[in-house]
Design a protein around this motif. Structure first.
Motif, PDB file in Angstrom:
ATOM      1  N   LEU A 159       0.903  -1.327   0.096  1.00  0.00           N
ATOM      2  CA  LEU A 159      -0.173  -0.102   0.048  1.00  0.00           C
ATOM      3  C   LEU A 159       0.848   1.327   0.134  1.00  0.00           C
ATOM      4  CD1 LEU A 159      -2.950  -1.256   2.332  1.00  0.00           C
ATOM      5  CD2 LEU A 159      -3.073  -0.803   0.045  1.00  0.00           C
ATOM      6  N   ARG A 160       2.112   1.176   0.670  1.00  0.00           N
ATOM      7  CA  ARG A 160       3.123   2.223   0.519  1.00  0.00           C
ATOM      8  C   ARG A 160       3.315   2.626  -0.860  1.00  0.00           C
ATOM      9  NH1 ARG A 160       5.559   3.846   5.290  1.00  0.00           N
ATOM     10  NH2 ARG A 160       5.195   2.764   7.091  1.00  0.00           N
ATOM     11  N   ASP A 161       3.737   1.442  -1.625  1.00  0.00           N
ATOM     12  CA  ASP A 161       4.053   1.675  -2.878  1.00  0.00           C
ATOM     13  C   ASP A 161       3.269   1.847  -4.000  1.00  0.00           C
ATOM     14  OD1 ASP A 161       6.653  -1.193  -2.974  1.00  0.00           O
ATOM     15  OD2 ASP A 161       6.739   1.002  -2.180  1.00  0.00           O
ATOM     16  N   PHE A 162       1.950   1.471  -3.632  1.00  0.00           N
ATOM     17  CA  PHE A 162       0.775   1.893  -4.467  1.00  0.00           C
ATOM     18  C   PHE A 162       0.594   3.406  -4.134  1.00  0.00           C
ATOM     19  CE2 PHE A 162      -3.183   1.289  -6.452  1.00  0.00           C
ATOM     20  CZ  PHE A 162      -4.157   1.617  -5.607  1.00  0.00           C
ATOM     21  N   ALA A 163       0.427   3.952  -2.883  1.00  0.00           N
ATOM     22  CA  ALA A 163       0.194   5.432  -2.785  1.00  0.00           C
ATOM     23  C   ALA A 163       1.348   6.256  -3.407  1.00  0.00           C
ATOM     24  CB  ALA A 163       0.414   5.719  -1.260  1.00  0.00           C
ATOM     25  N   ALA A 164       2.622   5.594  -3.414  1.00  0.00           N
ATOM     26  CA  ALA A 164       3.583   6.265  -4.027  1.00  0.00           C
ATOM     27  C   ALA A 164       3.549   6.704  -5.484  1.00  0.00           C
ATOM     28  CB  ALA A 164       4.931   5.578  -3.735  1.00  0.00           C
ATOM     29  N   THR A 165       2.684   5.948  -6.110  1.00  0.00           N
ATOM     30  CA  THR A 165       2.523   5.801  -7.681  1.00  0.00           C
ATOM     31  C   THR A 165       1.137   6.619  -7.909  1.00  0.00           C
ATOM     32  OG1 THR A 165       1.630   3.715  -7.637  1.00  0.00           O
ATOM     33  CG2 THR A 165       3.821   3.968  -8.365  1.00  0.00           C
ATOM     34  N   GLU A 166       0.267   6.282  -7.298  1.00  0.00           N
ATOM     35  CA  GLU A 166      -1.199   6.878  -7.355  1.00  0.00           C
ATOM     36  C   GLU A 166      -1.166   8.175  -6.417  1.00  0.00           C
ATOM     37  OE1 GLU A 166      -1.501   4.004  -9.852  1.00  0.00           O
ATOM     38  OE2 GLU A 166      -2.678   5.715  -9.730  1.00  0.00           O
ATOM     39  N   THR A 167      -0.500   9.333  -6.969  1.00  0.00           N
ATOM     40  CA  THR A 167      -0.128  10.279  -5.995  1.00  0.00           C
ATOM     41  C   THR A 167      -1.368  11.130  -5.694  1.00  0.00           C
ATOM     42  OG1 THR A 167       0.348  11.502  -7.892  1.00  0.00           O
ATOM     43  CG2 THR A 167       1.970  10.609  -6.604  1.00  0.00           C
ATOM     44  N   ASP A 168      -2.399  10.995  -6.225  1.00  0.00           N
ATOM     45  CA  ASP A 168      -3.802  11.857  -5.827  1.00  0.00           C
ATOM     46  C   ASP A 168      -4.522  10.721  -4.953  1.00  0.00           C
ATOM     47  OD1 ASP A 168      -5.739  10.669  -8.684  1.00  0.00           O
ATOM     48  OD2 ASP A 168      -4.142   9.868  -7.881  1.00  0.00           O
TER      49      ASP A 168
END
Ligand code: NAD
Ligand code: WQD
Length: 329
Positions: A159-168
């Motif tokens: 989820l950290r990595d997911f948030a890092a790419t989906e910045t909105d």
């Protein structure tokens, strides 16, 4: 707002659904009933007098999960679904990694495709290393000794990595300490399948005569009465804490972690004696050897959730014991 509640037939999910509905949210529940039943869904509807779509779905099935996202415009996901028994995870690690990680990966893929910008994830105090000084904070070092804890750790990393790419997007990981208790209606509560590993359901089942006695796993810890200390939080406080998390997610993007506990440690003996006093009964117990993997003491500092989420648990140990018995009875 329309919210997908995965694992919403489960213990914490069902209690959270009542609060979501009473706060005017539209919900959709997806659960494969691996550790729950439709009784919880019926209980939510009775308590709130509201209805909602329910999908009996294994979230490890990507196509079935996609089908749900294609059928609804979600604003947020609360991801309770997962296997959570520590001992079982030691015996069946692959099942735990598969179930907890694949379901989370499928949720992320569907959120990305359908642009669902918020997720609240059910993490756990088990992600903390077992040699941390107390109280635990969100910055305490992480690490586990069982597949369940590692699966939660890995889901947080995903989820950290997911948030890092989906910045909105906004990704909030809530590390629950020890949820206990039940809705005051007595219509929903903790209904573990099989013999409970956790203290409170075992106390409740012993009070009902299902077990002959409670075994206290060790009374030679370095604690005031020698028994293990934990940070028990009423499940309704936890449910309400998810409203705070949704409000936070509505105003922020990125990945954020919060410990959800009371900040107060309670021992096994204290819990047993409180349960007896509050409910006017006597509980048979004996001292047994320590349980492998148990920490002597575990409790959180609640400061970050109080300061940033505006969340503070308000129900007491007495409330937890009374509400548990009210449900169990
Ligand atoms: P629970 O077992 O009562 O609820 C989890 C629900 O998820 C169950 O209804 C189960 O049927 C469902 N589920 C599991 N795998 C699924 C899958 N692949 N697809 C669809 N549904 C699936 O557990 P709970 O106590 O309500 O915990 C909810 C979440 O909080 C879990 O992720 C758990 O790891 C976490 N958590 C629980 C505790 C605790 O002590 N109860 C503490 C910390 C964190
Ligand atoms: C509490 C205390 C035991 C049973 C577990 C999971 C953790 C999380 C919360 C999911 C300890 C003692 C217990 C009994 C006892 N779940 N005890 N006799 O171990 O803190 O955490 O639930 O995330 O993953 O590990 O909770 O309720 O099992 O134990 O003496 O029959 O009660 O030793 O001190 P725990 P618990």
């Amino acid at each position: 707002m329309k919210i997908l509640v995965t694992g919403g037939a489960g213990y914490i999910g069902s209690h959270t659904c009542t609060v979501l509905l009473e706060n005017g949210y539209d919900i959709v529940v997806a659960d494969n009933l691996a550790n729950s039943s439709m009784d919880a869904i019926d209980g939510i509807k009775k308590i709130t007098q509201k209805s909602f779509p329910f999908y009996k779905t294994d979230l490890c099935d990507e196509a079935a999960t996609e089908e749900i996202f294609a059928s609804h415009k979600f604003d947020c996901v609360i991801h309770f679904a997962g296997l959570k028994a520590v001992a079982e995870s030691v015996a069946k690690p692959i099942m735990y990694y598969e179930n907890n990680l694949i379901s989370t990966l499928n949720i992320c893929k569907c959120m990305k495709k359908h642009r669902v910008p918020k997720i609240i994830f059910s993490s756990s105090a088990v992600v903390y290393k077992n040699d941390n000084p107390m109280p635990l904070t969100e910055d305490s070092p992480l690490g586990s000794i069982n597949a369940y804890g590692w699966s939660k750790f890995m889901c947080e990393q995903i989820l950290r990595d997911f948030a890092a790419t989906e910045t909105d997007f906004s990704v909030v990981s809530l590390r629950y300490f020890n949820p206990v208790g039940a809705h005051t209606s007595g219509l929903i509560g903790e209904e573990p399948s099989g013999i409970p590993n956790n203290l409170m359901p075992f106390i409740a089942q012993t009070a009902r005569g299902i077990h002959s006695e409670i075994k206290i796993f060790g009374n030679d810890y370095d604690t005031p009465d020698g028994t293990g200390i934990r940070d028990y939080i009423h499940v309704m406080d936890l449910a309400e804490g998810h409203m705070n998390a949704i409000n936070f997610a509505n105003k922020n993007t990125g990945f954020e972690v919060f410990n959800l506990g009371t900040g107060r440690g309670v021992s096994v003996l204290e819990m047993i004696t409180t349960f007896e006093t509050v409910n006017g009964l006597k509980l048979p117990y004996s001292i047994a050897p320590r349980r492998a993997g148990d920490l002597p003491v575990s409790y959180t500092s609640p400061k970050k959730a109080e300061k940033i989420l505006g969340f503070k648990a308000k129900r007491t140990i007495e409330d937890m014991c009374r509400d548990t018995w009210n449900f169990r009875r």
